[in-house]
Design a protein around this motif. Structure first.
Motif, PDB file in Angstrom:
ATOM      1  N   UNK A  70       0.823  -1.210   0.000  1.00  0.00           N
ATOM      2  CA  UNK A  70       0.000   0.000   0.000  1.00  0.00           C
ATOM      3  C   UNK A  70       0.857   1.260   0.000  1.00  0.00           C
ATOM      4  N   UNK A  71       1.993   1.204   0.671  1.00  0.00           N
ATOM      5  CA  UNK A  71       2.905   2.351   0.655  1.00  0.00           C
ATOM      6  C   UNK A  71       3.475   2.612  -0.731  1.00  0.00           C
ATOM      7  N   UNK A  72       3.859   1.544  -1.418  1.00  0.00           N
ATOM      8  CA  UNK A  72       4.399   1.693  -2.779  1.00  0.00           C
ATOM      9  C   UNK A  72       3.331   2.226  -3.724  1.00  0.00           C
ATOM     10  N   UNK A  73       2.090   1.762  -3.568  1.00  0.00           N
ATOM     11  CA  UNK A  73       0.997   2.270  -4.408  1.00  0.00           C
ATOM     12  C   UNK A  73       0.736   3.733  -4.088  1.00  0.00           C
ATOM     13  N   UNK A  74       0.760   4.099  -2.833  1.00  0.00           N
ATOM     14  CA  UNK A  74       0.556   5.502  -2.451  1.00  0.00           C
ATOM     15  C   UNK A  74       1.591   6.411  -3.091  1.00  0.00           C
ATOM     16  N   UNK A  75       2.818   5.935  -3.185  1.00  0.00           N
ATOM     17  CA  UNK A  75       3.867   6.724  -3.856  1.00  0.00           C
ATOM     18  C   UNK A  75       3.494   6.975  -5.309  1.00  0.00           C
ATOM     19  N   UNK A  79       2.619  10.559  -7.359  1.00  0.00           N
ATOM     20  CA  UNK A  79       3.358  10.929  -8.563  1.00  0.00           C
ATOM     21  C   UNK A  79       2.449  11.171  -9.764  1.00  0.00           C
ATOM     22  N   UNK A  80       1.129  11.068  -9.567  1.00  0.00           N
ATOM     23  CA  UNK A  80       0.186  11.409 -10.620  1.00  0.00           C
ATOM     24  C   UNK A  80      -0.254  10.275 -11.524  1.00  0.00           C
ATOM     25  N   UNK A  81      -0.020   9.032 -11.135  1.00  0.00           N
ATOM     26  CA  UNK A  81      -0.393   7.929 -12.006  1.00  0.00           C
ATOM     27  C   UNK A  81      -1.905   7.836 -12.207  1.00  0.00           C
ATOM     28  N   UNK A 132      -9.867   6.320  -9.597  1.00  0.00           N
ATOM     29  CA  UNK A 132     -10.006   7.121  -8.378  1.00  0.00           C
ATOM     30  C   UNK A 132      -9.095   6.614  -7.267  1.00  0.00           C
ATOM     31  N   UNK A 133      -8.711   5.314  -7.369  1.00  0.00           N
ATOM     32  CA  UNK A 133      -7.901   4.707  -6.311  1.00  0.00           C
ATOM     33  C   UNK A 133      -7.030   3.612  -6.909  1.00  0.00           C
ATOM     34  N   UNK A 134      -5.730   3.838  -6.930  1.00  0.00           N
ATOM     35  CA  UNK A 134      -4.807   2.830  -7.454  1.00  0.00           C
ATOM     36  C   UNK A 134      -4.797   1.577  -6.596  1.00  0.00           C
ATOM     37  N   UNK A 135      -5.037   1.733  -5.308  1.00  0.00           N
ATOM     38  CA  UNK A 135      -5.037   0.577  -4.408  1.00  0.00           C
ATOM     39  C   UNK A 135      -6.097  -0.440  -4.843  1.00  0.00           C
ATOM     40  N   UNK A 136      -7.263   0.034  -5.243  1.00  0.00           N
ATOM     41  CA  UNK A 136      -8.346  -0.853  -5.652  1.00  0.00           C
ATOM     42  C   UNK A 136      -8.015  -1.556  -6.960  1.00  0.00           C
ATOM     43  N   UNK A 137      -7.553  -0.798  -7.958  1.00  0.00           N
ATOM     44  CA  UNK A 137      -7.281  -1.442  -9.252  1.00  0.00           C
ATOM     45  C   UNK A 137      -6.099  -2.399  -9.150  1.00  0.00           C
ATOM     46  N   UNK A 138      -5.113  -2.064  -8.345  1.00  0.00           N
ATOM     47  CA  UNK A 138      -3.968  -2.965  -8.155  1.00  0.00           C
ATOM     48  C   UNK A 138      -4.388  -4.212  -7.381  1.00  0.00           C
ATOM     49  N   UNK A 139      -5.207  -4.047  -6.343  1.00  0.00           N
ATOM     50  CA  UNK A 139      -5.676  -5.203  -5.572  1.00  0.00           C
ATOM     51  C   UNK A 139      -6.502  -6.135  -6.461  1.00  0.00           C
TER      52      UNK A 139
END
Length: 177
Positions: A70-75, A79-81, A132-139
């Motif tokens: 989650x920390x890596x995704x937050x980074x 960065x605007x991904x 809207x949330x990289x955490x969701x799409x990555x999960x």
């Protein structure tokens, strides 16, 4: 949280539940399975019920728990991904169609766990129109494998190997942070 609320669902062990709770620093609600394991062995993504034990509708079927992940995704978010991927969805018809398929996949998989009228047609993470949330799409991408959620796959491709330094499986989420 009562003992009834904490009943271990089929598919997630007491040890995995305890580790995910340590990772998050709070009780885990509605988890039924470990959808993806971190390469270090612990839970990294859990699958949750569409209605939490207290009755709250919960559209996020795949929830990232590993603090390194989650920390890596937050980074990447900082960065605007998200903006970059949302622009691609808006401007690339083929990419947009693929993301709409990811949205449908998400809904179908959540539907396997039960119908919740309050969130009917709503997936998570901004699908299908934006990220809207990289955490969701990555999960989601981790849980179902490559080729289903292209923005999730791209997010994962840009992540460092989060599990190699200070693996999260050794204890509390904040041990080395």
């Amino acid at each position: 949280m009562t003992d009834h609320d904490r009943a271990t669902p089929e598919g997630i062990s007491d040890a995995d539940l305890a580790m995910a709770e340590r990772q998050l620093g709070r009780p885990l609600r509605g988890a039924i399975d470990v959808a993806y394991r971190c390469p270090c062995g612990g839970p990294a993504v859990v699958r949750t019920l569409p209605r939490l034990p207290d009755g709250t509708p919960f559209p996020t079927s795949y929830y990232a728990t590993c603090p390194r992940l989650t920390g890596a995704i937050s980074t990447l978010e900082s960065q605007g991904l998200m903006v970059e991927l949302s622009e691609r969805i808006a401007n690339d018809e083929e990419y947009r169609a693929a993301y709409e398929c990811a949205h449908e996949d998400y809904l179908a998989r959540r539907g396997e766990l039960g119908e919740v009228p309050e969130i009917d047609g709503i997936s998570a993470g901004g699908m299908p129109t934006r990220v809207k949330c990289l955490h969701v799409v990555a999960a989601h991408a981790l849980a179902v494998g490559p080729g289903v959620n292209l923005p999730g796959d791209e997010t994962l491709d840009r992540l460092p190997q989060w599990w190699t330094a200070n693996p999260c499986c050794g204890g509390a989420a904040d041990e080395s942070e």
